[in-house]
Design a protein around this motif. Structure first.
Motif, mmCIF file in Angstrom:
data_model
loop_
_atom_site.group_PDB
_atom_site.id
_atom_site.type_symbol
_atom_site.label_atom_id
_atom_site.label_comp_id
_atom_site.label_asym_id
_atom_site.label_seq_id
_atom_site.Cartn_x
_atom_site.Cartn_y
_atom_site.Cartn_z
ATOM 1 N N GLY A 74 0.683 -1.324 0.148
ATOM 2 C CA GLY A 74 -0.011 -0.017 -0.026
ATOM 3 C C GLY A 74 0.690 1.312 -0.019
ATOM 4 O O GLY A 74 1.844 1.383 -0.352
ATOM 5 N N GLY A 75 0.275 2.225 0.328
ATOM 6 C CA GLY A 75 1.004 3.684 0.427
ATOM 7 C C GLY A 75 2.044 3.661 1.287
ATOM 8 O O GLY A 75 3.073 4.243 1.331
ATOM 9 N N ARG A 76 1.690 3.343 2.575
ATOM 10 C CA ARG A 76 2.638 3.431 3.787
ATOM 11 C C ARG A 76 3.801 2.480 3.487
ATOM 12 O O ARG A 76 4.795 2.856 3.886
ATOM 13 C CB ARG A 76 2.024 2.983 5.001
ATOM 14 C CG ARG A 76 0.965 4.153 5.545
ATOM 15 C CD ARG A 76 0.805 3.735 7.048
ATOM 16 N NE ARG A 76 -0.549 4.559 7.712
ATOM 17 C CZ ARG A 76 0.073 5.500 8.494
ATOM 18 N NH1 ARG A 76 1.222 5.853 8.745
ATOM 19 N NH2 ARG A 76 -1.055 6.296 8.875
ATOM 20 N N PHE A 79 6.034 4.683 1.862
ATOM 21 C CA PHE A 79 6.742 5.868 2.709
ATOM 22 C C PHE A 79 8.195 5.295 3.200
ATOM 23 O O PHE A 79 9.041 6.046 3.115
ATOM 24 C CB PHE A 79 5.773 5.943 4.093
ATOM 25 C CG PHE A 79 4.632 6.757 3.762
ATOM 26 C CD1 PHE A 79 4.058 7.114 2.705
ATOM 27 C CD2 PHE A 79 3.843 6.838 4.837
ATOM 28 C CE1 PHE A 79 2.834 7.520 2.420
ATOM 29 C CE2 PHE A 79 2.435 7.530 4.748
ATOM 30 C CZ PHE A 79 2.206 7.958 3.706
ATOM 31 N N CYS A 148 2.353 15.619 -1.189
ATOM 32 C CA CYS A 148 1.376 14.952 -1.491
ATOM 33 C C CYS A 148 0.314 15.840 -2.029
ATOM 34 O O CYS A 148 -0.272 16.767 -1.359
ATOM 35 C CB CYS A 148 0.580 14.401 -0.023
ATOM 36 S SG CYS A 148 -0.928 13.513 -0.209
ATOM 37 N N ASN A 150 -2.623 15.405 -3.301
ATOM 38 C CA ASN A 150 -4.024 15.254 -2.677
ATOM 39 C C ASN A 150 -4.135 14.497 -1.293
ATOM 40 O O ASN A 150 -3.839 13.278 -0.967
ATOM 41 C CB ASN A 150 -5.110 14.317 -3.558
ATOM 42 C CG ASN A 150 -6.359 14.806 -3.270
ATOM 43 O OD1 ASN A 150 -7.096 15.802 -3.064
ATOM 44 N ND2 ASN A 150 -7.139 13.616 -2.812
ATOM 45 N N THR A 152 -5.930 13.377 1.418
ATOM 46 C CA THR A 152 -7.361 12.350 1.434
ATOM 47 C C THR A 152 -8.267 13.048 2.579
ATOM 48 O O THR A 152 -9.420 12.901 2.736
ATOM 49 C CB THR A 152 -6.909 10.917 1.469
ATOM 50 O OG1 THR A 152 -5.755 10.883 0.406
ATOM 51 C CG2 THR A 152 -8.288 10.367 0.880
ATOM 52 N N GLN A 194 -5.851 1.604 -3.374
ATOM 53 C CA GLN A 194 -7.673 1.428 -2.894
ATOM 54 C C GLN A 194 -8.261 2.461 -3.183
ATOM 55 O O GLN A 194 -9.470 2.726 -2.631
ATOM 56 C CB GLN A 194 -7.559 0.620 -1.614
ATOM 57 C CG GLN A 194 -7.054 1.627 -0.449
ATOM 58 C CD GLN A 194 -5.535 1.473 -0.157
ATOM 59 O OE1 GLN A 194 -4.877 1.218 -1.080
ATOM 60 N NE2 GLN A 194 -5.222 1.910 1.061
ATOM 61 N N LYS A 195 -8.044 3.618 -3.726
ATOM 62 C CA LYS A 195 -8.742 4.782 -4.055
ATOM 63 C C LYS A 195 -9.053 4.697 -5.565
ATOM 64 O O LYS A 195 -9.996 4.854 -5.906
ATOM 65 C CB LYS A 195 -8.070 5.963 -3.757
ATOM 66 C CG LYS A 195 -8.053 6.093 -2.023
ATOM 67 C CD LYS A 195 -6.820 5.799 -1.319
ATOM 68 C CE LYS A 195 -7.032 5.727 0.235
ATOM 69 N NZ LYS A 195 -5.707 5.988 0.721
HETATM 70 C C1 LIG Z 1 -4.713 6.048 1.661
HETATM 71 C C2 LIG Z 1 -3.449 6.822 1.576
HETATM 72 C C3 LIG Z 1 -2.347 6.516 1.892
HETATM 73 C C4 LIG Z 1 -1.951 5.186 2.723
HETATM 74 O O1 LIG Z 1 -2.408 3.843 2.194
HETATM 75 P P1 LIG Z 1 -2.157 2.478 2.709
HETATM 76 O O2 LIG Z 1 -2.299 1.440 1.496
HETATM 77 O O3 LIG Z 1 -3.283 2.413 3.820
HETATM 78 O O4 LIG Z 1 -0.672 2.455 3.184
HETATM 79 C C5 LIG Z 1 -1.163 6.927 1.773
HETATM 80 N N1 LIG Z 1 -1.295 8.250 1.208
HETATM 81 C C6 LIG Z 1 -2.464 8.913 0.800
HETATM 82 C C7 LIG Z 1 -2.544 10.115 0.334
HETATM 83 C C8 LIG Z 1 -3.624 8.036 0.941
HETATM 84 O O5 LIG Z 1 -4.796 8.616 0.586
#
Ligand SMILES: *Cc1c(COP(=O)(O)O)cnc(C)c1O
Length: 358
Positions: A74-76, A79, A148, A150, A152, A194-195
């Motif tokens: 995912g996003g994290r 990171f 970032c 956007n 969220t 997932q977005k």
């Molecule tokens: C949802 C989101 C994340 C984190 O995503 P995970 O898959 O839960 O780690 C990171 N950055 C942004 C901008 C997000 O909207």
């Protein structure tokens, strides 16, 4: 009753994609088995993965000197991966802080390297506004600048490009594929799926090849961009079902007319919702007009004691998941690519009725 799901993530997927997945659930490509049950090394699945990459490259016009990587975590996960891959032993990075997610990205990167942080959101007349600083190379010896576009959670979007002397890294988890972008302006773009891409578990990384020439820190192989690229995103088993759905979302986007057409639809949805909020005395936006997110529309009721009632009545009308993130409160309507215009129309009609009744 038609349901519209405004969840910020995992978010709704295009109904056509879900229907296709349903139809193919037990029999993918006439093999008599699900795509979940076949080898990721099979010719059929490798073709799926290639098509996903090709279609994504087309949609976003990704130049040849960029890798497109499908990863886990995912996003994290990114990171951490960004810092480990790009900072090396002594690298430093600059993080722009515009809200919850960019702040979290900086916290994670600090586990691995030295990070400087610049806050870029100011409150003006009770509304949050992004004020971009002038970025000059003598500010520090940074390997990259992270931001970032956007946010969220906060509903803050940075619409203009960042003028940076260092390679720009953008967390596009909640705005990727929502409007045309010029990939060549970025060193690296990443997004949790997932977005706007598919189900959770998958992340997308688009990285300029030249950024991977410096030595990286030791790290788990599955997070290593060099290893992932050398193995065409199949160093280990990828999240195959997530990738299958993402591939279908990319195809769906092409059928919708691509990102340009999507951008126009998204602009219209957001414009209509913000215009309604703006003329209302019952609702308010806490974000300045210049930085309102087209994907995550945050708003408050003038009388917050009505929040519970608002959410209950919305849910009864099939308008789901409008509660704002716990960190900021209020309401949030996430209107990603998959949200039809009709959903926004239904939301505005409900908001108006609720305002008149209260
Ligand atoms: C949802 C989101 C994340 C984190 O995503 P995970 O898959 O839960 O780690 C990171 N950055 C942004 C901008 C997000 O909207």
């Amino acid at each position: 009753m038609q349901v519209f799901n405004f969840c910020a993530g995992p978010a709704m997927l295009p109904v056509e994609v879900m229907q296709k997945a349903q139809a193919e659930m037990l029999d993918w490509q006439h093999q008599g088995v699900s795509v979940m049950e076949v080898s990721h090394r099979s010719a059929e699945f490798i073709e799926l993965a290639h098509n996903a990459e090709t279609n994504l490259r087309q949609l976003l016009n990704v130049p040849d000197d960029y890798h497109v990587l499908f990863m886990h975590g995912g996003g994290r996960g990114q990171f951490a991966a960004i810092a480990m891959n790009l900072l090396g032993e002594s690298g430093k990075a600059l993080y722009l802080n515009s809200g919850q997610w960019s702040k979290a990205a900086a916290v994670e990167a600090r586990r691995f390297a030295q990070v400087d942080e610049l806050s870029i959101v100011e409150s003006m007349e009770g509304k949050q506004q992004v004020v971009l600083p002038e970025l000059k190379s003598d500010m520090g010896d940074y390997r990259y600048l992270h931001y970032c576009p956007n946010e969220t959670v906060d509903g803050i979007e940075i619409h203009e490009p960042i003028n940076s002397p260092w390679p720009v890294i953008a967390d596009m988890s909640s705005c990727i594929l929502s409007r045309p972008i010029d990939v060549s302006q970025f060193g690296l773009i990443y997004a949790g799926a997932q977005k706007n891409i598919g189900p959770s578990g998958l992340s997308l990384v688009i990285v300029k090849k030249s950024l991977l020439e410096l030595p990286a820190l030791p790290m788990p192989s599955i997070m290593d961009y060099r290893i992932t690229a050398a193995n065409e995103s199949m160093f280990n088993t990828p999240p195959t079902y997530a990738l299958y759905l993402a591939a279908n979302v990319f195809q769906w986007l092409q059928q919708q007319g691509g990102i340009e057409a999507m951008g126009l639809k998204n602009q219209r949805k957001a414009d209509e919702l913000y215009a309604y909020i703006e003329q209302s005395h019952f609702y308010r936006s806490g974000v300045a007009a210049t930085n309102r997110s087209r994907m995550n529309v945050t708003f408050q009721l003038a009388d917050e004691s009505l929040n519970g009632e608002f959410l209950a009545q919305a849910k009864a009308r099939g308008l789901l998941a409008l509660k704002g993130h716990r960190a900021v409160g209020g309401m949030r309507a996430s209107i990603y690519n998959a949200m039809p215009h009709q959903g926004v129309v239904a939301l505005i009609a409900f908001m108006d009725e609720f305002a008149r009744n209260n």
